[in-house]
Scaffold this active site. Structure first.
Site, short mmCIF file in Angstrom:
data_model
loop_
_atom_site.label_atom_id
_atom_site.label_comp_id
_atom_site.label_asym_id
_atom_site.label_seq_id
_atom_site.Cartn_x
_atom_site.Cartn_y
_atom_site.Cartn_z
N ASP A 133 0.91 -1.08 0.49
CA ASP A 133 0.20 -0.12 -0.07
C ASP A 133 0.86 1.31 0.10
O ASP A 133 2.03 1.07 0.74
CB ASP A 133 -1.13 -0.19 0.91
CG ASP A 133 -2.00 -0.89 1.02
OD1 ASP A 133 -2.45 -1.26 0.11
OD2 ASP A 133 -2.00 -1.43 2.17
N GLU A 165 -1.18 -6.47 -10.07
CA GLU A 165 -0.13 -6.50 -10.74
C GLU A 165 -1.15 -6.32 -12.43
O GLU A 165 -1.03 -5.47 -13.56
CB GLU A 165 0.87 -7.16 -11.61
CG GLU A 165 2.15 -6.74 -12.43
CD GLU A 165 2.91 -8.34 -13.38
OE1 GLU A 165 1.64 -8.96 -13.97
OE2 GLU A 165 3.74 -7.88 -12.96
C1 LIG Z 1 -2.25 -3.04 -2.52
S1 LIG Z 1 -2.29 -4.44 -1.79
C2 LIG Z 1 -1.41 -5.57 -2.84
C3 LIG Z 1 -1.59 -7.38 -2.78
C4 LIG Z 1 -0.71 -8.54 -4.09
N1 LIG Z 1 0.38 -8.19 -3.12
C5 LIG Z 1 -0.96 -7.85 -4.90
O1 LIG Z 1 0.26 -7.17 -5.50
O2 LIG Z 1 -2.81 -8.11 -5.48
C6 LIG Z 1 -1.56 -4.46 -0.45
C7 LIG Z 1 -1.82 -5.89 0.48
O3 LIG Z 1 -1.09 -5.52 1.70
C8 LIG Z 1 -1.68 -5.66 3.21
N2 LIG Z 1 -1.19 -5.42 4.40
C9 LIG Z 1 -0.99 -3.67 4.96
N3 LIG Z 1 -0.02 -3.94 5.50
C10 LIG Z 1 -0.23 -4.91 5.97
C11 LIG Z 1 0.93 -5.49 7.06
N4 LIG Z 1 1.63 -4.61 7.51
N5 LIG Z 1 1.19 -6.84 7.11
C12 LIG Z 1 0.67 -7.49 6.42
N6 LIG Z 1 -0.29 -7.08 5.06
C13 LIG Z 1 -0.88 -6.47 5.05
C14 LIG Z 1 -3.12 -5.19 2.33
O4 LIG Z 1 -3.83 -6.47 3.32
C15 LIG Z 1 -3.32 -6.18 1.08
O5 LIG Z 1 -3.64 -6.69 0.88
#
Ligand SMILES: C[S@@+](CC[C@H](N)C(=O)[O-])C[C@H]1O[C@@H](n2cnc3c(N)ncnc32)[C@H](O)[C@@H]1O
Length: 224
Positions: free
Chosen positions: A128, A204
């Site tokens: 994020d 992606e």
């Molecule tokens: C923008 S999404 C990308 C999801 C996946 N990696 C993709 O590319 O389709 C970011 C993901 O990171 C997770 N996330 C955010 N902060 C996190 C944390 N501190 N620990 C674990 N997961 C986290 C969010 O819930 C979300 O599912």
């Protein structure tokens, strides 16, 4: 979120990695209530190398990687419970045995649950970006996170990352370049997808369909 129903919890249980409640201790440093280091042999029942994906979202990377590489064990950590269950459902429907998913904050999960030099790779795809400057402190990529990645990687292990946000890519690259234990490798080249699931991750796919550039990084932990 897809409306596909998730499987009942008892069918998902083999895929769910249960971690104890993790919380910052009084010093602000992560502290589990009890020792919580994961033993991969116990988790997977074999000594195959282990790779971790941070923030797996809907789980496309884990799904593809686990199918393509049965000789590797994959672990995902995701802070949102519904994504953990959604991804576990996708894995269970394919009967994959070499992947587990945890629901935890990676900032606590890494220091509390992952032993030093126990991973062959760490994957962080489309973290994020937290667009507003005052929210940048919520970003996953910090000096502490990169130091933790270095600690958990075995020598020769790799850190793979990607983002669609140029400014965040510059921050990530600077943090990675600041780690003497890491050396940059050429990033993987972009290949044309053969079908609609032939993308690294769900994000992606979304960004490439929008024609956005993707910034990719690959680093290797130096031999001691
Ligand atoms: C923008 S999404 C990308 C999801 C996946 N990696 C993709 O590319 O389709 C970011 C993901 O990171 C997770 N996330 C955010 N902060 C996190 C944390 N501190 N620990 C674990 N997961 C986290 C969010 O819930 C979300 O599912």
């Amino acid at each position: 979120m897809s409306r596909r129903p998730r499987l009942p919890l008892e069918q998902l249980a083999p895929y769910l990695l249960t971690v104890p409640p993790l919380a910052p201790g009084p010093s602000g440093r992560p502290a589990p209530a009890a020792p919580a280091l994961l033993d991969w042999r116990e988790v997977f029942g074999n000594d195959h190398p282990v790779e971790l994906e941070v923030g797996f979202g809907k789980g496309l990377f884990l799904l593809t990687a686990a199918q393509t590489h049965p000789e590797i064990n994959f672990v995902g950590v995701e802070i949102v419970r519904k994504y953990q269950l959604f991804t576990a459902t996708r894995l269970a429907k394919r009967g994959l045995h070499n992947v587990r998913v945890a629901c935890a904050d990676v900032r606590l999960f890494l220091p509390c649950c992952i032993a030093a030099a126990s991973l062959q790779a760490v994957h962080v795809y489309f973290p994020d970006p937290w667009w507003k400057k005052r929210h940048h402190k919520r970003r996953i990529f910090t000096p502490e996170f990169v130091a933790e990645c270095v600690r958990v990687l075995r020598p020769g292990g790799q850190l793979h990352a990607a983002t669609d946000v140029e400014e965040y890519a510059a921050v990530m690259t600077a943090l990675l370049a600041d780690q003497p234990a890491l050396r940059p490798l050429p990033p993987p080249s972009e290949k044309e997808p053969l079908h609609d699931l032939d993308y690294l991750t769900n994000f992606e796919r979304k960004f490439r369909k929008q024609g956005k550039p993707i910034f990719r990084m690959r680093y290797e932990k130096r031999q001691a």
